[in-house]
Design a protein around this motif. Structure first.
Motif, PDB file in Angstrom:
ATOM      1  N   LEU A 341       0.709  -1.240  -0.091  1.00 39.71           N
ATOM      2  CA  LEU A 341      -0.026   0.130   0.093  1.00 39.71           C
ATOM      3  C   LEU A 341       0.879   1.328  -0.093  1.00 39.71           C
ATOM      4  O   LEU A 341       0.458   2.131  -0.777  1.00 39.71           O
ATOM      5  CB  LEU A 341      -1.098   0.117   1.330  1.00 39.71           C
ATOM      6  N   GLU A 342       1.783   1.296   0.920  1.00 41.02           N
ATOM      7  CA  GLU A 342       2.570   2.738   1.047  1.00 41.02           C
ATOM      8  C   GLU A 342       3.202   2.947  -0.350  1.00 41.02           C
ATOM      9  O   GLU A 342       3.348   3.942  -0.668  1.00 41.02           O
ATOM     10  CB  GLU A 342       3.486   2.605   2.222  1.00 41.02           C
ATOM     11  N   VAL A 343       4.091   1.803  -0.882  1.00 44.69           N
ATOM     12  CA  VAL A 343       4.822   2.158  -2.047  1.00 44.69           C
ATOM     13  C   VAL A 343       3.899   2.546  -3.227  1.00 44.69           C
ATOM     14  O   VAL A 343       4.163   3.441  -3.945  1.00 44.69           O
ATOM     15  CB  VAL A 343       5.757   1.099  -2.352  1.00 44.69           C
ATOM     16  N   ALA A 344       2.805   1.840  -3.499  1.00 46.73           N
ATOM     17  CA  ALA A 344       1.728   2.112  -4.422  1.00 46.73           C
ATOM     18  C   ALA A 344       1.256   3.397  -4.224  1.00 46.73           C
ATOM     19  O   ALA A 344       1.107   4.306  -5.274  1.00 46.73           O
ATOM     20  CB  ALA A 344       0.794   1.016  -4.532  1.00 46.73           C
ATOM     21  N   SER A 345       0.769   3.781  -2.705  1.00 45.08           N
ATOM     22  CA  SER A 345       0.386   5.203  -2.818  1.00 45.08           C
ATOM     23  C   SER A 345       1.288   6.308  -3.115  1.00 45.08           C
ATOM     24  O   SER A 345       1.007   7.365  -3.507  1.00 45.08           O
ATOM     25  CB  SER A 345      -0.189   5.511  -1.158  1.00 45.08           C
TER      26      SER A 345
END
Length: 408
Positions: A341-345
């Motif tokens: 989630l964090e990287v994609a966001s």
């Protein structure tokens, strides 16, 4: 008119048929959520309490064994507990094929009507899973008449009782020819008329359980032609782990979702379905989390690994056959979406708003990033507020980036 205008006009006319064929054959996303799994329940064991029973059993087995899973993220575990309580089953299939078997017509007729009445009641009161339907027997000659009879009875009762909703789908198993798909389209058209159902509204999935669906006698990938023959009614391709493997002579001990023959079949399915709006689903594992604690944990580890493997390969759905498989399904699925989630966001934030990033993402990659995050939101792994905080976009923008068109 300039020479360039003349050339453009000539090329537009020359390519008009190809442009139209591309649009018709590859319409893209059809604007609906894909469930993370399909749960199969034998037709005579389904009633109005089935979903609640699965919820209770799944929650109980998770409570009994969660403490033994020392590597679990507490946040993921809490989310899974909430999921099992609120929406334990995303897609339910009432099974009148292998899970039900061959029985006297009177017995199957009675079970079909009872199941349709129960499903209708849950649709009316809002307790049905968001996706639900029936698996009938195949259109091969020995079972065709029984499959049609079951489908006719089931649809008739649903139509009478107000049980047909947007989430309804039919599963056609053991498809061996393009002609069977065409026959299914013919049957659905006729049954819509017979039962006063909106024309074109009935949809179905093709189960890929035979080698003929992957490679026809003429050397072509028949599954691609089957999608086209579905005339827009085909919603999914579901891989059948054990029937397919057995058809290729794989010994029972080696039949698995990760066997090379399984990977080959699913690769062909993914390529055939790409851009068509048809979902691809993996199959199941028949190793159930039952027995002593060691057996439960071992089965969960296997199931979690297989689910994670499918997700990494871009297959976001599978089959579950037992309530105790729900915890491992959701634990693996939620971990997958939360881990990325964090990287994609961050990449989405940089793509939309600019700023420093170690990635130079193109529109297609941005679409894949957005689709990943959107899937996480839809299954409950990710909250909408997290997306707004991390990526700086709302769900409408996320859907736009994911190229999610609005369902008609």
């Amino acid at each position: 008119m300039s020479h360039l205008d003349d050339l453009i006009g000539r090329l537009d006319r020359a390519l008009a048929d190809a442009d139209a064929a591309l649009t018709a054959s590859y319409p893209g996303d059809r604007g609906v959520r894909q469930p993370v799994h399909t749960v199969y329940v034998p037709g005579d064991r389904y009633d109005e309490k089935t979903v609640a029973q699965w919820s209770a059993e799944a929650g109980q087995v998770l409570a009994e064994h969660a403490a033994s899973m020392t590597d679990l993220d507490a946040g993921v575990l809490d989310r899974v507990r909430a999921k099992l309580a609120a929406e334990p089953i995303e897609d339910l299939r009432i099974d009148f094929e292998d899970g039900y078997g061959n029985r006297p017509d009177a017995d199957e007729d009675a079970a079909v009507v009872a199941a349709a009445e129960a499903l209708s009641a849950t649709v009316r009161d809002g307790s049905a899973p968001p996706f639900h339907g029936i698996r009938i027997k195949s259109f091969e000659a020995p079972t065709r008449h029984r499959g049609l009879r079951t489908l006719d009875l089931f649809l008739g009762e649903l139509a009478r009782a107000g049980g047909l909703g947007d989430g309804f789908v039919i599963t056609l198993p053991k498809v061996t020819s393009v002609e069977q798909v065409t026959a299914m389209v013919t049957a659905l058209s006729a049954l819509e008329v017979a039962h006063g159902i909106e024309a074109g509204s009935l949809r179905f999935e093709i189960q890929v359980e035979t080698p003929q669906a992957i490679l026809g006698s003429d050397g072509t990938a028949l599954i691609a032609r089957m999608i086209a023959a579905g005339s827009g009614r085909v919603t999914g391709l579901h891989y059948g782990t054990y029937d397919y493997s057995a058809s290729l002579g794989v010994a029972a001990a080696y039949q698995s979702m990760e066997h090379p023959v399984a990977d080959h079949a699913k690769d062909v399915m993914q390529v055939a379905a790409a851009g068509t709006g048809v979902f691809v689903s993996d199959g199941s594992t028949n190793v159930l989390p039952v027995g002593d604690p060691d057996a439960v944990l071992a089965a969960w580890r296997l199931h979690s690994r297989l689910v994670s493997r499918s997700l990494a390969r871009g297959i976001y759905q599978g089959w579950d056959l037992h309530p105790a498989q729900l915890p491992s399904r959701y634990l693996a699925t939620y971990a997958f979406f939360r881990d990325g989630l964090e990287v994609a966001s961050a990449r989405l934030r940089a793509y939309v708003h600019g700023g420093d990033s170690s990635y130079l993402d193109e529109p297609a990659t941005a679409a894949a990033l957005a689709a990943f995050v959107l899937r996480g939101v839809e299954c409950g792994a990710v909250a909408a507020g997290e997306v707004e905080s991390l990526a700086g976009i709302d769900l409408a923008k996320l859907a736009e980036l994911a190229r999610r068109r609005i369902a008609a």
